[in-house]
Design an enzyme around this catalytic site. Structure first.
Site, PDB file in Angstrom:
ATOM      1  N   ASP A 255     -17.937  11.375  79.159  1.00  0.00           N
ATOM      2  CA  ASP A 255     -17.798  10.626  80.412  1.00  0.00           C
ATOM      3  C   ASP A 255     -16.714   9.548  80.374  1.00  0.00           C
ATOM      4  O   ASP A 255     -16.554   8.800  81.333  1.00  0.00           O
ATOM      5  CB  ASP A 255     -19.148  10.035  80.874  1.00  0.00           C
ATOM      6  CG  ASP A 255     -19.938   9.399  79.760  1.00  0.00           C
ATOM      7  OD1 ASP A 255     -19.380   9.247  78.647  1.00  0.00           O
ATOM      8  OD2 ASP A 255     -21.113   9.059  79.982  1.00  0.00           O
TER       9      ASP A 255
ATOM     10  N   HIS B 289     -29.821   6.479  75.357  1.00  0.00           N
ATOM     11  CA  HIS B 289     -30.363   5.313  76.073  1.00  0.00           C
ATOM     12  C   HIS B 289     -31.878   5.171  75.965  1.00  0.00           C
ATOM     13  O   HIS B 289     -32.402   4.110  76.310  1.00  0.00           O
ATOM     14  CB  HIS B 289     -29.978   5.353  77.554  1.00  0.00           C
ATOM     15  CG  HIS B 289     -28.506   5.276  77.799  1.00  0.00           C
ATOM     16  ND1 HIS B 289     -27.724   4.256  77.286  1.00  0.00           N
ATOM     17  CD2 HIS B 289     -27.662   6.092  78.494  1.00  0.00           C
ATOM     18  CE1 HIS B 289     -26.463   4.462  77.669  1.00  0.00           C
ATOM     19  NE2 HIS B 289     -26.402   5.564  78.389  1.00  0.00           N
TER      20      HIS B 289
ATOM     21  N   HIS C 271     -20.717   5.009  77.838  1.00  0.00           N
ATOM     22  CA  HIS C 271     -21.795   4.011  77.901  1.00  0.00           C
ATOM     23  C   HIS C 271     -22.213   3.580  76.490  1.00  0.00           C
ATOM     24  O   HIS C 271     -22.216   4.404  75.568  1.00  0.00           O
ATOM     25  CB  HIS C 271     -23.017   4.599  78.614  1.00  0.00           C
ATOM     26  CG  HIS C 271     -22.732   5.080  80.007  1.00  0.00           C
ATOM     27  ND1 HIS C 271     -22.365   6.381  80.282  1.00  0.00           N
ATOM     28  CD2 HIS C 271     -22.757   4.417  81.195  1.00  0.00           C
ATOM     29  CE1 HIS C 271     -22.183   6.510  81.598  1.00  0.00           C
ATOM     30  NE2 HIS C 271     -22.402   5.339  82.174  1.00  0.00           N
TER      31      HIS C 271
ATOM     32  N   ASP D 229     -19.255   7.916  73.686  1.00  0.00           N
ATOM     33  CA  ASP D 229     -19.675   8.033  75.093  1.00  0.00           C
ATOM     34  C   ASP D 229     -19.199   6.771  75.835  1.00  0.00           C
ATOM     35  O   ASP D 229     -19.132   5.685  75.253  1.00  0.00           O
ATOM     36  CB  ASP D 229     -21.201   8.116  75.116  1.00  0.00           C
ATOM     37  CG  ASP D 229     -21.791   8.489  76.473  1.00  0.00           C
ATOM     38  OD1 ASP D 229     -22.218   9.639  76.628  1.00  0.00           O
ATOM     39  OD2 ASP D 229     -21.841   7.604  77.352  1.00  0.00           O
TER      40      ASP D 229
HETATM   41 ZN   LIG Z   1     -22.593   8.076  79.085  1.00  0.00          ZN
END
Ligand SMILES: [Zn+2]
Length: 320
Positions: free
Chosen positions: A257, A132, A171, A169
């Site tokens: 996650d 990120h 995200h 992931d």
């Molecule tokens: Zn994540």
């Protein structure tokens, strides 16, 4: 001949990349994985080699991040700093965070150099994949984006012609997607929970790259509560997409996650998702780029899930 083993980065300097006991990214999230890794290593000592973390130089970090941002992180984590967060409230600043973030980057680059030199073909940085962070900002628990720095290093220093970046992931890997959106040398595929329902709110199907890179990126958002079946269908589409291109290494962000029971997301995968992705990407790397693959642990905030997902990746990549 590179030896047939998986290189795994291991050491407190690396596992200490955390934000304290009350933050989702805390030291204990990796405990179960560490126990599983030791069991796997005891079972097949010749197939898993542990290697110590290393620290990146500022010059290496600046392959991706701006000088201003690097100075900001240094200032924010210096003694007496009044800066509490590196972003808008997800990524706290604390004394030593510059050193710890630089260690994640240095460790990823150490593994990449081992692969590029031919001393190994496969490596795993459990704490890497901080996808990120952007060129000029932190985000979502990520201070420096080791994966993006590795991409720059691979293209500029090792002079690979192209790289594949695959991210499972939960995200979206916004720090890799947007900062290489118009770079045709970065083939990008990302399966994640739909951005309308999860941080960072990006990674839609229509985002397929820009300019010369149009069509060289693929985002596969899944609705909340998607499980292995939906994941495997998206993976299959991604593999067909990746197969159209040539590249010199596969980067694999294997965030844990997306497994059912993660406190921050709503996906419902089992370890089968990570096992299948690792197997398919290893096969892809063997077919496309002599088997070169560098995997990252990424996110994951339920320690049992982290142990399950990452040990699945280690088992497949080490052939245990
Ligand atoms: Zn994540």
């Amino acid at each position: 001949m590179p030896s047939d083993r998986l290189l795994v980065a291991f050491g407190d300097e690396l596992f200490n990349y955390d934000f304290g006991p009350y933050h989702p990214l805390n030291r204990s999230r990796t405990d179960v994985f560490v126990r599983r890794l030791m069991e796997l290593k005891a079972r097949a000592p010749e197939k898993i080699e542990l290697t110590e973390p290393a620290m990146a130089t500022e010059e290496e970090i600046s392959l991706f991040h701006t000088k201003e941002y690097i100075e900001f992180v240094k200032l924010a984590c210096s003694p007496g700093s009044k800066i509490r967060y590196l972003d808008y409230g997800d990524t706290p600043a604390y004394p030593n965070c510059f050193v710890r973030a630089s260690t994640v980057v240095g460790t990823t680059l150490k593994l990449l150099r081992e692969i590029a030199s031919g001393r190994t073909l496969r490596a795993f940085n459990p704490v890497g994949g901080l996808h990120h962070a952007r060129r000029n900002s932190a985000g979502g628990f990520c201070i420096f984006n080791d994966a993006a720095i590795a991409i720059e290093y691979a293209l500029r220093r090792i002079r690979y012609k192209a790289v594949a970046y695959v991210d499972i992931d939960a995200h979206h890997g916004d720090g890799v997607y947007y900062d290489f959106e118009d770079d045709p040398r970065v083939i990008f595929f990302d399966i994640h929970q739909d951005g309308r329902t999860l941080y960072p709110g990006t990674g839609f199907e229509h985002e397929r790259g820009k300019g010369e890179a149009l069509g060289r990126k693929m985002n596969a958002p899944l609705p909340p509560y998607s499980g292995d079946e939906e994941f495997l269908r998206a993976l299959e589409r991604g593999l067909k997409f990746l197969d159209q291109f040539e590249f010199d290494i596969v980067f694999f962000q294997a965030g844990a996650d997306g497994l059912a029971g993660d406190p921050l997301t709503n996906l419902m995968y089992s370890r089968r998702a990570h096992e299948s992705a690792a197997r398919a990407l290893l096969e892809l790397a063997e077919r496309k780029c002599d088997g070169r693959i560098l995997a990252f642990g990424g996110g994951g905030y339920n320690p049992i899930n982290v142990g399950e997902a990452w040990s699945a990746v280690v088992e497949v990549l080490a052939g245990v």
